[in-house]
Enzyme design. Structure first.
Site, PDB file in Angstrom:
ATOM      1  CD  GLU A 162      -2.885  -1.373   2.211  1.00 39.54           C
ATOM      2  OE1 GLU A 162      -2.576  -1.002   3.359  1.00 39.54           O
ATOM      3  OE2 GLU A 162      -4.010  -1.824   1.932  1.00 39.54           O
ATOM      4  CD  GLU A 356      -3.839  -6.074   1.649  1.00 38.85           C
ATOM      5  OE1 GLU A 356      -4.665  -5.459   2.371  1.00 38.85           O
ATOM      6  OE2 GLU A 356      -2.627  -5.891   1.711  1.00 38.85           O
TER       7      GLU A 356
HETATM    8  C1  BG6 Z   1      -4.700  -3.273   4.598  1.00 41.16           C
HETATM    9  C2  BG6 Z   1      -3.429  -3.755   5.231  1.00 41.16           C
HETATM   10  O1  BG6 Z   1      -4.703  -1.888   4.657  1.00 41.16           O
HETATM   11  O2  BG6 Z   1      -5.884  -3.564   5.200  1.00 41.16           O
HETATM   12  C3  BG6 Z   1      -3.574  -4.908   6.192  1.00 41.16           C
HETATM   13  O3  BG6 Z   1      -2.523  -4.117   4.211  1.00 41.16           O
HETATM   14  C4  BG6 Z   1      -4.844  -4.785   6.977  1.00 41.16           C
HETATM   15  O4  BG6 Z   1      -2.447  -4.979   7.015  1.00 41.16           O
HETATM   16  C5  BG6 Z   1      -6.013  -4.729   5.995  1.00 41.16           C
HETATM   17  O5  BG6 Z   1      -5.014  -5.814   7.900  1.00 41.16           O
HETATM   18  C6  BG6 Z   1      -7.366  -4.636   6.645  1.00 41.16           C
HETATM   19  O6  BG6 Z   1      -7.385  -3.575   7.539  1.00 41.16           O
HETATM   20  P1  BG6 Z   1      -7.733  -3.798   9.073  1.00 41.16           P
HETATM   21  O7  BG6 Z   1      -7.340  -2.547   9.760  1.00 41.16           O
HETATM   22  O8  BG6 Z   1      -9.170  -4.094   9.134  1.00 41.16           O
HETATM   23  O9  BG6 Z   1      -6.905  -4.960   9.490  1.00 41.16           O
END
Ligand code: BG6
Length: 457
Positions: A162, A356
């Protein structure tokens, strides 16, 4: 059944090392900035997490049973180089070689990411993270060594998770800065240092191996809150400053003209050197990777005058009445997912790779099978949106990786915010037996992957 994805489309899971590994003091690992962070009422400490350090074979078996063909994971810098810039740790390198071989043995293609906000503590304390050129050099040394070790086995690479988050007011946290890092000049300096580090490692990988590498962004679609033309301008500027500024370097070797004009007008020095430009001149990307969870709405009326575009969302992010939200105020917007793929592909012409995607949900504390129909709905809608981008808009997409499909703590350390198709038996305060128990969505993912995306249930 609807249309299947092209042959070779990759399906899988994505994680970071600090959210999975544990084994904090094992195998010669050095501390990272996460290690001193204590447990709290809504978060665990980072010592064990889901104990992937000892259990990766078991988890890779589950991924294989699910039919995954790709796993994106991270090499922890402090595990392979405990001080960040000192001797490499052979035990750490061997640990990751074991993981890579275990994946390949199961027919799962590895994708490596080199940095996920977990700066080696020594580099944070001595040099203040990516505000320092020394840390850029240390990262490049680490990255090149990992390429030398693993590029013959690992076809897909990322440097920074990111990377556009370094262009936000939280930049200092991600960059491992213990002091400062809050002014616009410092944020832009971190942005440039990180991009220089990315370019140097990507160029090295391209010069010495057949592996592929791309930039990665946290891409949030931002809509204007109203038809006020200023809302529209702010939404466009956010995309330019947060995303296109970096995409322009990944693909075209230079920062955005609009952003450079802003820097000149505001006399902001981002420590941009001739050596950086030389690295950018050689840089190219094989794909654009991105995470996608939600969208935002920008209301310019809430943003104080003379606010930098980097900070518009800190003030002006409002609720979108056309979408539903989870407990953490993250909304569900598959159309935003499609729109990002289509507009980025139209503008830059490179394959997209969403690596993701998922929904964080508080789930029952039980070892009975969890009926997570809401998770199935979320992924079904997003995979369908991706298929619309591919089949209706003509976008090339390499694969689809969900986030944390075996439960891991959220980025805050909160185990109550779960993304997985497999339940992991632990809470924030109790480590328990860490048993892995497939949820209902496990079977659904299996059917989607087996049908190469044709059968979304
Ligand atoms: C992304 C990150 O921004 O979102 C992860 O790469 C993160 O590390 C994922 O876990 C989901 O966000 P969160 O804060 O719900 O875990």
């Amino acid at each position: 059944m609807s249309q299947a994805l092209p042959t070779g489309f990759l399906w899988g899971n994505s994680t970071s090392s600090m959210q999975t590994e544990g084994g904090q003091k094992e195998g010669g690992r050095g501390p990272s900035v996460y290690d001193p962070r204590p447990a709290g009422p809504n978060n665990m400490d980072w010592s064990t997490t889901i104990d992937e350090y000892h259990r990766y074979e078991e988890d890779y078996d589950l991924m294989q049973q699910m039919g995954m063909t790709c796993y994106r994971f991270q090499i922890g810098w402090s595990r392979v180089c405990p001080t960040g810039d000192g001797d490499f740790n052979q035990a750490g390198i061997d640990f990751y070689r074991g993981q890579i071989k275990a994946l390949i043995a199961r027919g799962i293609t590895p994708m490596i990411c080199l940095y996920h906000f977990d700066m080696p503590l020594a580099l944070a304390e001595k040099y203040n993270g990516f505000l320092s050129r020394h840390v850029v050099d240390a990262f490049v040394r680490f990255g090149k060594r990992m390429v030398d070790e693993f590029a013959d086995l690992v076809p897909y690479w990322l440097t920074f998770n990111e990377q556009n988050l370094y262009s936000t007011s939280y930049s200092r946290v991600y960059a491992g800065c213990l002091e400062g890092g809050e002014s616009d000049a410092e944020i832009f300096t971190i942005t440039n240092h990180v991009m220089s580090a990315h370019a140097q490692v990507a160029n090295y990988l391209h010069a010495h191996t057949e592996a592929k590498i791309g930039g990665m962004l946290a891409y949030e679609e931002v809509y204007p809150a109203t038809s006020n033309p200023l809302d529209n301008q702010y939404a466009r500027q956010l995309d330019e400053f947060m995303n296109r500024n970096l995409l322009d370097v990944f693909v075209r070797g230079h920062y955005s003209n609009e952003v450079l004009t802003y820097l000149a007008n505001h006399k902001i020095d981002m420590d941009f050197t001739e050596a950086d430009q030389a690295a950018f001149d050689d840089l190219y990307s094989d794909y654009i990777a991105f995470s996608y969870y939600r969208s935002d709405l920008i209301d310019s009326g809430l943003v104080p005058v003379n606010t930098s575009p980097l900070r518009y969302l800190d003030y002006g992010n409002t609720r979108n009445i056309y979408t539903r939200y989870n407990e953490w105020n993250w909304n569900i917007d598959p159309r935003g997912f499609r729109d990002i793929m289509t507009k980025v592909y139209n503008a830059y012409g490179l394959p997209l790779f969403p690596i993701e995607n998922g929904i964080g949900v508080r789930e029952p504390d039980t070892t009975e099978q969890i009926q997570d129909d809401y998770r199935i709905d979320y992924h079904r809608q997003h995979i369908q949106a991706m298929k619309d981008a591919i089949f209706e808009d003509g976008v090339t997409v390499l694969g689809y990786l969900g986030w944390g499909l075996i439960d891991i703590p959220a980025s805050s350390g909160n185990m109550d915010k779960r993304y997985g198709a497999v339940y992991v038996n632990r809470t924030n305060s109790e480590v328990r037996d860490l048993a892995r128990i497939p949820k209902k969505s496990f079977g659904w993912f299996k059917q989607v992957f087996a049908s190469n995306g044709a059968d979304l249930g």
